[in-house]
Design a protein around this motif. Structure first.
Motif, PDB file in Angstrom:
ATOM      1  N   LEU A  61     -55.408  -6.724 115.321  1.00 46.40           N
ATOM      2  CA  LEU A  61     -54.017  -6.412 114.988  1.00 46.40           C
ATOM      3  C   LEU A  61     -53.889  -5.157 114.145  1.00 46.40           C
ATOM      4  N   GLY A  62     -54.985  -4.619 113.654  1.00 47.44           N
ATOM      5  CA  GLY A  62     -54.909  -3.486 112.738  1.00 47.44           C
ATOM      6  C   GLY A  62     -54.734  -3.975 111.310  1.00 47.44           C
ATOM      7  N   ILE A  63     -54.870  -3.055 110.360  1.00 49.25           N
ATOM      8  CA  ILE A  63     -54.909  -3.447 108.952  1.00 49.25           C
ATOM      9  C   ILE A  63     -53.641  -4.189 108.528  1.00 49.25           C
ATOM     10  N   GLY A  64     -52.469  -3.730 108.977  1.00 51.77           N
ATOM     11  CA  GLY A  64     -51.216  -4.366 108.567  1.00 51.77           C
ATOM     12  C   GLY A  64     -51.154  -5.819 109.018  1.00 51.77           C
ATOM     13  N   GLY A  65     -51.431  -6.030 110.303  1.00 52.28           N
ATOM     14  CA  GLY A  65     -51.385  -7.377 110.860  1.00 52.28           C
ATOM     15  C   GLY A  65     -52.411  -8.292 110.219  1.00 52.28           C
ATOM     16  N   ALA A  66     -53.581  -7.718 109.893  1.00 57.69           N
ATOM     17  CA  ALA A  66     -54.646  -8.519 109.284  1.00 57.69           C
ATOM     18  C   ALA A  66     -54.258  -8.951 107.875  1.00 57.69           C
ATOM     19  N   VAL A  67     -53.762  -8.000 107.092  1.00 62.23           N
ATOM     20  CA  VAL A  67     -53.382  -8.325 105.718  1.00 62.23           C
ATOM     21  C   VAL A  67     -52.206  -9.305 105.710  1.00 62.23           C
ATOM     22  N   GLN A  68     -51.269  -9.113 106.641  1.00 62.78           N
ATOM     23  CA  GLN A  68     -50.135 -10.036 106.715  1.00 62.78           C
ATOM     24  C   GLN A  68     -50.618 -11.467 106.996  1.00 62.78           C
ATOM     25  N   SER A  69     -51.664 -11.587 107.831  1.00 57.72           N
ATOM     26  CA  SER A  69     -52.233 -12.910 108.091  1.00 57.72           C
ATOM     27  C   SER A  69     -52.673 -13.554 106.780  1.00 57.72           C
ATOM     28  N   GLY A  70     -53.279 -12.732 105.926  1.00 49.60           N
ATOM     29  CA  GLY A  70     -53.704 -13.221 104.613  1.00 49.60           C
ATOM     30  C   GLY A  70     -52.526 -13.698 103.776  1.00 49.60           C
ATOM     31  N   PHE A  71     -51.414 -12.959 103.838  1.00 47.99           N
ATOM     32  CA  PHE A  71     -50.218 -13.345 103.076  1.00 47.99           C
ATOM     33  C   PHE A  71     -49.650 -14.664 103.598  1.00 47.99           C
ATOM     34  N   VAL A  72     -49.624 -14.811 104.926  1.00 48.60           N
ATOM     35  CA  VAL A  72     -49.102 -16.060 105.502  1.00 48.60           C
ATOM     36  C   VAL A  72     -49.948 -17.233 105.023  1.00 48.60           C
ATOM     37  N   TYR A  73     -51.271 -17.046 105.074  1.00 44.67           N
ATOM     38  CA  TYR A  73     -52.199 -18.093 104.618  1.00 44.67           C
ATOM     39  C   TYR A  73     -51.946 -18.428 103.151  1.00 44.67           C
ATOM     40  N   ALA A  74     -51.849 -17.379 102.328  1.00 43.68           N
ATOM     41  CA  ALA A  74     -51.660 -17.567 100.888  1.00 43.68           C
ATOM     42  C   ALA A  74     -50.330 -18.267 100.595  1.00 43.68           C
ATOM     43  N   HIS A  75     -49.302 -17.843 101.328  1.00 45.18           N
ATOM     44  CA  HIS A  75     -47.965 -18.399 101.116  1.00 45.18           C
ATOM     45  C   HIS A  75     -47.937 -19.892 101.450  1.00 45.18           C
ATOM     46  N   ARG A  76     -48.526 -20.247 102.600  1.00 44.81           N
ATOM     47  CA  ARG A  76     -48.495 -21.647 103.020  1.00 44.81           C
ATOM     48  C   ARG A  76     -49.357 -22.522 102.134  1.00 44.81           C
ATOM     49  N   ALA A  77     -50.449 -21.950 101.615  1.00 50.41           N
ATOM     50  CA  ALA A  77     -51.341 -22.746 100.772  1.00 50.41           C
ATOM     51  C   ALA A  77     -50.874 -22.747  99.317  1.00 50.41           C
ATOM     52  N   GLY A  78     -49.775 -22.047  99.051  1.00 50.17           N
ATOM     53  CA  GLY A  78     -49.181 -22.099  97.716  1.00 50.17           C
ATOM     54  C   GLY A  78     -49.931 -21.335  96.630  1.00 50.17           C
ATOM     55  N   TYR A  79     -50.563 -20.224  97.008  1.00 50.60           N
ATOM     56  CA  TYR A  79     -51.234 -19.407  95.985  1.00 50.60           C
ATOM     57  C   TYR A  79     -50.201 -18.675  95.132  1.00 50.60           C
ATOM     58  N   GLU A  80     -50.501 -18.564  93.835  1.00 55.37           N
ATOM     59  CA  GLU A  80     -49.575 -17.872  92.931  1.00 55.37           C
ATOM     60  C   GLU A  80     -49.878 -16.385  92.841  1.00 55.37           C
ATOM     61  N   ALA A  81     -51.100 -16.024  93.230  1.00 55.12           N
ATOM     62  CA  ALA A  81     -51.482 -14.608  93.185  1.00 55.12           C
ATOM     63  C   ALA A  81     -52.437 -14.311  94.330  1.00 55.12           C
ATOM     64  N   ALA A  82     -52.379 -13.079  94.824  1.00 56.79           N
ATOM     65  CA  ALA A  82     -53.315 -12.654  95.867  1.00 56.79           C
ATOM     66  C   ALA A  82     -53.754 -11.232  95.558  1.00 56.79           C
ATOM     67  N   VAL A  83     -55.009 -10.927  95.891  1.00 56.35           N
ATOM     68  CA  VAL A  83     -55.497  -9.567  95.727  1.00 56.35           C
ATOM     69  C   VAL A  83     -56.000  -9.094  97.078  1.00 56.35           C
ATOM     70  N   GLN A  84     -55.560  -7.894  97.481  1.00 52.22           N
ATOM     71  CA  GLN A  84     -56.144  -7.298  98.679  1.00 52.22           C
ATOM     72  C   GLN A  84     -57.383  -6.523  98.251  1.00 52.22           C
ATOM     73  N   PHE A  85     -58.501  -6.842  98.892  1.00 52.85           N
ATOM     74  CA  PHE A  85     -59.774  -6.230  98.525  1.00 52.85           C
ATOM     75  C   PHE A  85     -60.461  -5.834  99.828  1.00 52.85           C
ATOM     76  N   ASP A  86     -60.518  -4.539 100.122  1.00 54.05           N
ATOM     77  CA  ASP A  86     -60.937  -4.106 101.459  1.00 54.05           C
ATOM     78  C   ASP A  86     -62.392  -4.455 101.772  1.00 54.05           C
ATOM     79  N   GLY A  87     -62.628  -4.799 103.042  1.00 61.02           N
ATOM     80  CA  GLY A  87     -63.933  -5.233 103.496  1.00 61.02           C
ATOM     81  C   GLY A  87     -64.946  -4.115 103.639  1.00 61.02           C
ATOM     82  N   ASP A  88     -64.532  -2.857 103.406  1.00 60.02           N
ATOM     83  CA  ASP A  88     -65.481  -1.757 103.538  1.00 60.02           C
ATOM     84  C   ASP A  88     -66.163  -1.444 102.205  1.00 60.02           C
ATOM     85  N   ALA A  89     -65.922  -2.287 101.207  1.00 61.29           N
ATOM     86  CA  ALA A  89     -66.589  -2.185  99.900  1.00 61.29           C
ATOM     87  C   ALA A  89     -66.208  -0.942  99.105  1.00 61.29           C
ATOM     88  N   GLN A  90     -65.063  -0.314  99.429  1.00 62.84           N
ATOM     89  CA  GLN A  90     -64.664   0.829  98.596  1.00 62.84           C
ATOM     90  C   GLN A  90     -63.982   0.353  97.309  1.00 62.84           C
TER      91      GLN A  90
END
Lengths: 235, 132
Positions: A61-90
């Motif tokens: 889906l590209g970076i946007g779609g992938a990160v949004q998937s993370g937000f959907v997961y976080a939202h449904r699981a009731g997380y209070e905070a989320a950090v985007q941390f790129d998989g390329d180790a930068q």
């Protein structure tokens, strides 16, 4: 705070172990979700072996779609905070507490890790000259539009509070989403704030941004920014 | 028969041939659209669009003078130019419409892919829990 680290990854089997190792060392309490964006290599297996929860997208889906998937997961699981941390180790694990601190203190709905903000640490990774110019241009335009002092609008190293997670679970820009996402925050009446962080160059592989794509990036994002602000004006 | 009328006759014959070909082509397009609808390969809204477009073509093929009349009314000197303009505008609008449709499809595809991935993760979890 119940915190989820969202790690978008596309063909990052060599960098993922480094990333997960750093996350475990620096933030052992947080849950880690690797969003495997239709990788063709062993990203998913490597991530699972490293103890992360792996969300495998059946198509890229590209970076946007992938990160949004993370937000959907976080939202449904009731997380209070989320950090985007790129998989390329930068992004660096030792900067995680720096970026979560102001979020927990309620400084803003989104905390952006910046490489350029004044008073930042020495010896930071500096992107190539042209890209730095582009980033500077976005920073000025976005600062003017939002009224927030911003220096690194393309940084993907961000911490999100519950309201921002809910907003971006609903809708998030598709490609090169970082700049537009800031405008979406502004429109939704939320806030963003920068803190200085250290970043490094990816240890393995090449960035997806080539010279040709960076031109497309610039044009696309500026277009999105101006159309976005037009839309905001009409409301 | 003087030269002028002979030439006029010849021109009329050529036009007759052209009209025949144009009419046949329009009918072929209509037939194709009808066949596609019958086989369920075209959504109704697109079927209507293409039927309307090919009917317009048929009318223009049967009444060639009509093009010149409309062109003259619009102040276009050369009749076929009007036809090109109309065709071009039609295609541009159609392409814009398709871009809108594709954007919508892309967004819903993203949502589907996400939902699928989340469900798969949920199934994995339930299986693991059941096994324990």
């Amino acid at each position: 705070m119940k915190t989820l680290i969202i790690v978008p990854a596309y063909n990052e089997e060599r960098n993922i172990p480094i990333v997960l190792d750093e996350l475990r060392k620096n933030l052992p309490d947080a849950d880690v979700l690797v969003v495997n964006d239709g990788s063709r290599d062993a990203t998913a297996d490597v991530a699972r072996a490293g103890g992360a929860t792996v969300l495998t997208l059946p198509m890229n889906l590209g970076i946007g779609g992938a990160v949004q998937s993370g937000f959907v997961y976080a939202h449904r699981a009731g997380y209070e905070a989320a950090v985007q941390f790129d998989g390329d180790a930068q992004h660096r694990g030792d900067q995680l507490r720096l970026i979560l601190g102001p979020l927990e203190a309620g400084r803003a709905d989104v905390i952006v890790g910046s490489r350029f903000v004044a008073g930042g640490p020495e010896g930071n990774y500096q992107p190539p000259f042209l890209r730095r110019m582009g980033i500077g241009l976005f920073a000025r335009v976005l600062s003017a539009l939002t009224g927030w002092p911003l220096t690194d609008t393309t940084s993907g190293f961000r911490a999100y509070g519950a309201q921002a997670i809910a907003l971006f679970a609903e809708s998030y820009p598709e490609d090169y989403p970082e700049v537009e996402a800031l405008l979406m925050l502004k429109k939704a009446g939320l806030t963003a704030s920068e803190i200085p962080v250290l970043m490094r160059e990816r240890p393995w592989g090449t960035s997806s941004i080539t010279p040709f794509r960076s031109i497309y990036y610039m044009v696309k994002v500026l277009l999105a920014v101006f159309i976005g602000s037009l839309r905001a004006g009409r409301r | 028969m003087n030269l002028a009328t002979a030439r006029g006759h010849e021109v009329q014959c050529v036009m007759g041939l052209l009209e025949t070909i144009a009419t046949a082509a329009s009918l072929a397009i209509i037939l194709t659209v009808v066949l596609l609808i019958r086989r369920g390969r075209l959504l109704e809204k697109y079927a209507l669009l293409w039927l309307a477009a090919s009917l317009v073509l048929l009318v223009f093929s049967l009444f060639r003078g009509l093009i010149q009349t409309i062109a003259g009314f619009l102040g276009i000197y050369y009749g076929p130019s009007f036809l090109f303009l109309a065709g071009f505008v039609f295609l541009m609008l159609l392409l814009l419409h398709f871009s809108i449709v594709i954007s919508g499809l892309s967004a819903s595809r993203g949502a589907l892919v996400r939902e699928l991935a989340l469900l798969r993760l949920e199934v994995e979890r339930l299986r693991r829990d059941a096994a324990e």
